[in-house]
Design a protein around this motif. Structure first.
Motif, short mmCIF file in Angstrom:
data_model
loop_
_atom_site.label_atom_id
_atom_site.label_comp_id
_atom_site.label_asym_id
_atom_site.label_seq_id
_atom_site.Cartn_x
_atom_site.Cartn_y
_atom_site.Cartn_z
N SER A 137 0.85 -1.19 0.00
CA SER A 137 0.00 0.00 0.00
C SER A 137 0.89 1.25 0.00
O SER A 137 2.01 1.24 0.52
CB SER A 137 -0.94 0.00 1.21
N ASP A 179 0.90 3.84 1.67
CA ASP A 179 1.32 4.39 2.97
C ASP A 179 2.57 3.69 3.54
O ASP A 179 3.09 4.10 4.56
CB ASP A 179 0.17 4.34 3.98
N ARG A 180 3.05 2.66 2.87
CA ARG A 180 4.27 1.96 3.31
C ARG A 180 5.53 2.55 2.67
O ARG A 180 6.62 2.02 2.84
CB ARG A 180 4.19 0.47 2.98
N ASP A 209 7.94 6.19 1.82
CA ASP A 209 8.20 7.56 2.24
C ASP A 209 8.04 8.52 1.06
O ASP A 209 7.68 8.09 -0.05
CB ASP A 209 9.59 7.69 2.91
N GLN A 210 8.31 9.80 1.28
CA GLN A 210 8.10 10.81 0.23
C GLN A 210 9.03 10.64 -0.96
O GLN A 210 8.81 11.21 -2.02
CB GLN A 210 8.20 12.24 0.81
N SER A 244 9.26 2.55 3.64
CA SER A 244 9.54 3.33 4.85
C SER A 244 10.19 2.52 5.97
O SER A 244 10.86 3.09 6.82
CB SER A 244 8.27 4.01 5.35
#
Length: 145
Positions: free
Chosen positions: A45, A47-48, A50-51, A56
């Motif tokens: 997903s 959300d796992r 980083d920018q 992450s």
């Protein structure tokens, strides 16, 4: 003490020849098996990540646990020559822990040093470009939409 110009020139030529020979060897090895190979991508997903698009939870200082409990991260450096100059192979592998399947690997070769002595930094040569642990992680793990 008087140093012959011929001796200085001869030693510089020998240094350059050894460096060129190792660079050629690095190129040949890169052509043979260098690069990033992804055998199976892993969808995570969004959300796992980083920018910057990196997983992450990737912690390269954590050894085999660099990607947490689900994956095994292996890193091996093999030196073909140590000292000055030196030449080595870096090999990174990511396995899925529960079934032991190799998901991807990255192989690169490098040479450092072999320059005439002086106040400058050592030269280096490596290939292929953009191959390493972070490149493997970023190509193997992809964000789902």
């Amino acid at each position: 003490m008087k140093i012959s110009h011929g001796l200085v020139i001869a030693s510089l030529l020998l240094v350059g020849c050894e460096k060129a020979r190792l660079d050629q060897q690095v190129k040949e090895l890169c052509a043979k098996d260098g690069g990033v190979k992804v055998y199976e991508t892993v969808k995570l997903s969004a959300d796992r990540f980083d920018q910057w698009g990196m997983v992450s939870n990737y912690r390269p200082t954590q050894g085999e646990n660099a990607l947490g409990s689900e994956y095994v991260f292996k890193s091996e450096t093999t030196y073909y020559r140590k000292g000055n100059p030196e030449m080595w192979r870096d090999h990174y592998q990511i396995y899925r822990r529960h079934d032991g399947k190799l998901l991807g690997e990255a192989i690169s070769y490098s040479r450092r040093g072999g320059d005439a002595p002086g106040p400058w930094h050592e030269s280096s040569y490596g290939c292929p470009e953009k191959v390493g642990d972070a490149n493997l992680v970023m190509r193997l793990f992809v964000a789902t939409k």
